[in-house]
Every structure is written in structure tokens, then in C-alpha cells.
Motif scaffolding. Sequence first.
Motif, PDB file in Angstrom:
ATOM      1  N   GLY A 180       0.822  -1.199   0.000  1.00 37.74           N
ATOM      2  CA  GLY A 180       0.000   0.000   0.000  1.00 37.74           C
ATOM      3  C   GLY A 180       0.855   1.247   0.000  1.00 37.74           C
ATOM      4  O   GLY A 180       1.635   1.490  -0.923  1.00 37.74           O
ATOM      5  N   ASP A 181       0.752   2.048   1.060  1.00 39.77           N
ATOM      6  CA  ASP A 181       1.521   3.285   1.167  1.00 39.77           C
ATOM      7  C   ASP A 181       2.836   3.090   1.914  1.00 39.77           C
ATOM      8  O   ASP A 181       3.443   4.057   2.384  1.00 39.77           O
ATOM      9  N   ALA A 182       3.283   1.856   2.027  1.00 35.50           N
ATOM     10  CA  ALA A 182       4.540   1.563   2.728  1.00 35.50           C
ATOM     11  C   ALA A 182       5.375   0.611   1.882  1.00 35.50           C
ATOM     12  O   ALA A 182       4.899  -0.001   0.913  1.00 35.50           O
ATOM     13  N   ILE A 183       6.641   0.509   2.250  1.00 31.08           N
ATOM     14  CA  ILE A 183       7.521  -0.446   1.603  1.00 31.08           C
ATOM     15  C   ILE A 183       8.343  -1.145   2.683  1.00 31.08           C
ATOM     16  O   ILE A 183       8.914  -0.499   3.565  1.00 31.08           O
ATOM     17  N   ALA A 184       8.340  -2.473   2.629  1.00 32.94           N
ATOM     18  CA  ALA A 184       9.055  -3.278   3.614  1.00 32.94           C
ATOM     19  C   ALA A 184      10.357  -3.783   3.017  1.00 32.94           C
ATOM     20  O   ALA A 184      10.371  -4.300   1.891  1.00 32.94           O
ATOM     21  N   GLU A 185      11.437  -3.618   3.751  1.00 32.17           N
ATOM     22  CA  GLU A 185      12.716  -4.138   3.282  1.00 32.17           C
ATOM     23  C   GLU A 185      12.659  -5.659   3.175  1.00 32.17           C
ATOM     24  O   GLU A 185      11.992  -6.336   3.949  1.00 32.17           O
ATOM     25  N   ILE A 186      13.375  -6.173   2.179  1.00 32.60           N
ATOM     26  CA  ILE A 186      13.612  -7.616   2.097  1.00 32.60           C
ATOM     27  C   ILE A 186      14.985  -7.856   2.704  1.00 32.60           C
ATOM     28  O   ILE A 186      15.989  -7.338   2.204  1.00 32.60           O
ATOM     29  N   SER A 187      15.013  -8.600   3.777  1.00 34.68           N
ATOM     30  CA  SER A 187      16.264  -8.744   4.528  1.00 34.68           C
ATOM     31  C   SER A 187      17.171  -9.839   3.986  1.00 34.68           C
ATOM     32  O   SER A 187      18.285 -10.012   4.475  1.00 34.68           O
ATOM     33  N   ALA A 188      16.706 -10.597   2.985  1.00 35.99           N
ATOM     34  CA  ALA A 188      17.572 -11.615   2.387  1.00 35.99           C
ATOM     35  C   ALA A 188      18.689 -10.941   1.603  1.00 35.99           C
ATOM     36  O   ALA A 188      18.506  -9.875   1.020  1.00 35.99           O
ATOM     37  N   SER A 189      19.843 -11.553   1.561  1.00 36.49           N
ATOM     38  CA  SER A 189      20.969 -11.000   0.822  1.00 36.49           C
ATOM     39  C   SER A 189      20.807 -11.279  -0.668  1.00 36.49           C
ATOM     40  O   SER A 189      20.062 -12.172  -1.080  1.00 36.49           O
ATOM     41  N   GLY A 190      21.508 -10.499  -1.477  1.00 35.01           N
ATOM     42  CA  GLY A 190      21.484 -10.726  -2.913  1.00 35.01           C
ATOM     43  C   GLY A 190      20.844  -9.583  -3.668  1.00 35.01           C
ATOM     44  O   GLY A 190      20.114  -8.767  -3.107  1.00 35.01           O
ATOM     45  N   GLU A 191      21.129  -9.502  -4.970  1.00 38.88           N
ATOM     46  CA  GLU A 191      20.552  -8.499  -5.835  1.00 38.88           C
ATOM     47  C   GLU A 191      19.124  -8.880  -6.196  1.00 38.88           C
ATOM     48  O   GLU A 191      18.659  -9.997  -5.919  1.00 38.88           O
ATOM     49  N   VAL A 192      18.424  -7.952  -6.846  1.00 41.36           N
ATOM     50  CA  VAL A 192      17.028  -8.194  -7.210  1.00 41.36           C
ATOM     51  C   VAL A 192      16.886  -9.446  -8.070  1.00 41.36           C
ATOM     52  O   VAL A 192      15.949 -10.232  -7.892  1.00 41.36           O
ATOM     53  N   ASN A 193      17.828  -9.665  -8.998  1.00 40.60           N
ATOM     54  CA  ASN A 193      17.751 -10.853  -9.849  1.00 40.60           C
ATOM     55  C   ASN A 193      17.730 -12.124  -9.001  1.00 40.60           C
ATOM     56  O   ASN A 193      17.014 -13.088  -9.309  1.00 40.60           O
ATOM     57  N   ASP A 194      18.528 -12.141  -7.915  1.00 37.08           N
ATOM     58  CA  ASP A 194      18.550 -13.304  -7.023  1.00 37.08           C
ATOM     59  C   ASP A 194      17.231 -13.432  -6.271  1.00 37.08           C
ATOM     60  O   ASP A 194      16.713 -14.548  -6.102  1.00 37.08           O
ATOM     61  N   ILE A 195      16.691 -12.314  -5.808  1.00 36.75           N
ATOM     62  CA  ILE A 195      15.415 -12.325  -5.085  1.00 36.75           C
ATOM     63  C   ILE A 195      14.309 -12.883  -5.970  1.00 36.75           C
ATOM     64  O   ILE A 195      13.476 -13.687  -5.532  1.00 36.75           O
ATOM     65  N   ILE A 196      14.304 -12.464  -7.229  1.00 37.26           N
ATOM     66  CA  ILE A 196      13.296 -12.952  -8.177  1.00 37.26           C
ATOM     67  C   ILE A 196      13.400 -14.468  -8.320  1.00 37.26           C
ATOM     68  O   ILE A 196      12.391 -15.182  -8.275  1.00 37.26           O
ATOM     69  N   GLY A 197      14.603 -14.966  -8.502  1.00 40.11           N
ATOM     70  CA  GLY A 197      14.789 -16.405  -8.646  1.00 40.11           C
ATOM     71  C   GLY A 197      14.346 -17.178  -7.418  1.00 40.11           C
ATOM     72  O   GLY A 197      13.724 -18.241  -7.533  1.00 40.11           O
ATOM     73  N   ARG A 198      14.628 -16.650  -6.233  1.00 41.64           N
ATOM     74  CA  ARG A 198      14.224 -17.334  -5.001  1.00 41.64           C
ATOM     75  C   ARG A 198      12.701 -17.372  -4.876  1.00 41.64           C
ATOM     76  O   ARG A 198      12.125 -18.384  -4.467  1.00 41.64           O
ATOM     77  N   TYR A 199      12.057 -16.264  -5.196  1.00 46.09           N
ATOM     78  CA  TYR A 199      10.597 -16.222  -5.132  1.00 46.09           C
ATOM     79  C   TYR A 199       9.995 -17.256  -6.070  1.00 46.09           C
ATOM     80  O   TYR A 199       9.055 -17.980  -5.702  1.00 46.09           O
ATOM     81  N   MET A 200      10.539 -17.345  -7.275  1.00 42.62           N
ATOM     82  CA  MET A 200      10.007 -18.303  -8.249  1.00 42.62           C
ATOM     83  C   MET A 200      10.244 -19.739  -7.804  1.00 42.62           C
ATOM     84  O   MET A 200       9.500 -20.650  -8.190  1.00 42.62           O
ATOM     85  N   ASP A 201      11.259 -19.957  -6.992  1.00 41.33           N
ATOM     86  CA  ASP A 201      11.527 -21.296  -6.449  1.00 41.33           C
ATOM     87  C   ASP A 201      10.692 -21.604  -5.205  1.00 41.33           C
ATOM     88  O   ASP A 201      10.851 -22.656  -4.587  1.00 41.33           O
ATOM     89  N   GLY A 202       9.838 -20.658  -4.814  1.00 43.07           N
ATOM     90  CA  GLY A 202       8.956 -20.875  -3.672  1.00 43.07           C
ATOM     91  C   GLY A 202       9.549 -20.533  -2.331  1.00 43.07           C
ATOM     92  O   GLY A 202       8.955 -20.850  -1.294  1.00 43.07           O
ATOM     93  N   GLN A 203      10.702 -19.856  -2.318  1.00 44.23           N
ATOM     94  CA  GLN A 203      11.319 -19.501  -1.054  1.00 44.23           C
ATOM     95  C   GLN A 203      10.616 -18.292  -0.434  1.00 44.23           C
ATOM     96  O   GLN A 203      10.160 -17.390  -1.134  1.00 44.23           O
TER      97      GLN A 203
END
Length: 274
Positions: A19-42
Motif C-alpha cells: 500500500g503506502d509503505a515499503i518493507a525491506e527484504i532482509s535476504a541477501s542478494g541483488e534483485v535478480n537473485d530475489i526474483i529467482g528465489r521467489y520463483m523457487d517458492g522460497q
Amino acid sequence: MQLATFLKDGRWQPGLRRGDAIAEISASGEVNDIIGRYMDGQTLPEGKVHALNDVRLGVPVPYPGKIVCMGLNYREHAKEGGNVIPDYPAIFLRAASSLIAPDEPLIIPKCSPQLDYEAELAIVIGRTIRNATQRDALAAVFGYACFNDGSVRNYQRKSTQWTIGKNFDGTGAFGPWIVTADELPPGAHGLSIRCRLNGQTMQDGNTGDMIFSVARTVEIISEAMTLRPGDVIITGTPAGVGYARKPPVFLKPGDVSEVEIEGIGVLRNPVANA
């Protein structure tokens, strides 16, 4: 899920828009890595929450492996420029150095006043895929964002290759965030897509009018090259661009251009001289 980046301690931090806020993602890695982890169900662990108005948003994929663009993907846009309806898309590449974030200025270059707007749907790839079929192509898509494919028209037409006119610094606006595919219709089909210039609607189209659907686009491009998490595909623009108007309308310093796509958001950028 809505994935964004924001500036923290001098680097682009991935975050989740709430909504009107943004929460940090505390996992390490660049956005490309975050995308891959999400797609893997992490699970993506969340950290500190910031008010959206208190952060500076960045390009949602700061370091894309490649940016593949399509031209003439809407029938009426092809017609307004006097082009035939293609049976294979015009494909060109954009450099990451041309990208700008939400609220950053689109830059009119010193060598030309002919900077034009183009509202486009951006596809963000989430899984490595090669030789996709239309049946499995959408499973490789992480999500979608807004894109303004700023085009320096006289340089675009200096040769049959469009690349130079599509790669001036500060002409590719991208954002404001990526909306994951599960929050939108399959293939982002049937979404209204508009461009406003100083509040006036200049383009008013629908992604259902694309000649080459998202699935077909991924199929065509992956026939030639491997697509990987964080790669971006820009899918063409509907009718109403500036150069086809009589008289032509090009962006001027002080203008504000907005790209809005239903279910995704509004990408707003002022315009300035180099």
C-alpha cells in the motif's frame, strides 16, 4: 506481490510495496537473485517498514542481464506510422545505461528535440528458459511493470536499425514496481494502458490488442537467446505517439509524462534538457 527497489545507505535495496509503505527484504542478494528465489517458492523475509513517500524508488531491476524490446506490436500503432502489420516482430535491445527510475527526468538530448513518449508493458523474467512454447512460456514470467520507451525519432530513422534512437541516456523510464504475475490476468491480457502528457491522455490502449501476446513474445525471443531471472522484455506501444500526430508532439522541458497500466500503477517522469 509488488517488488520495488529503494535507496538505502547508497545502494538499491529490494523491498515489498504494501500500500503506502515499503518493507525491506532482509535476504541477501541483488534483485535478480530475489526474483529467482521467489520463483523457487522460497519465503522472502521482511525487515524494517518505511513510508512510501519517504523513500526514493529506483529502477525495479537495477541490473538486468538484458533488455529486449519489440516494436510495432499494436495494430493501430503500426498503421499510424504507415507500417504494414508484421508477421514477425521488430526486435531491438536497450542498454541498462538508458534506464531511469520513477520521478527521474526523461532527458531531451542536446543533439535532437525529437524525444517521443511510448507507454509499454514490461515483462520481467523469473526462470531460466530457452526454446519456450506458448504453453510453458508464462511459467517463466515473474511479473510486469510500466515502461516509457522514450524514442529520439530522427536518430531512430537514421538507419533501418532502431537501436541508436532507443538508447540515449535517460530515455527508458521503468517502474514504479513489479507486480507479480499471479496478481494479474494470465499474460497480463486485457489491461488498459495509457500515456498522459501534462494530464492529457495521448495513448489509450489495451494489452489485449497486442499482435504478439506475452506468451508468443517469450516463445519468439527464447528461440534465439536464453532468458534468465531479471531479464526484461518491453512489448511495444499502442497508437497515439507524438511523431504521428499532426502537428507532431515531442516532449519539452517542464512536461510531465505518465504511463498507467491497469493493475500495476502509474509511472511518472518529468522532462528536462540534457
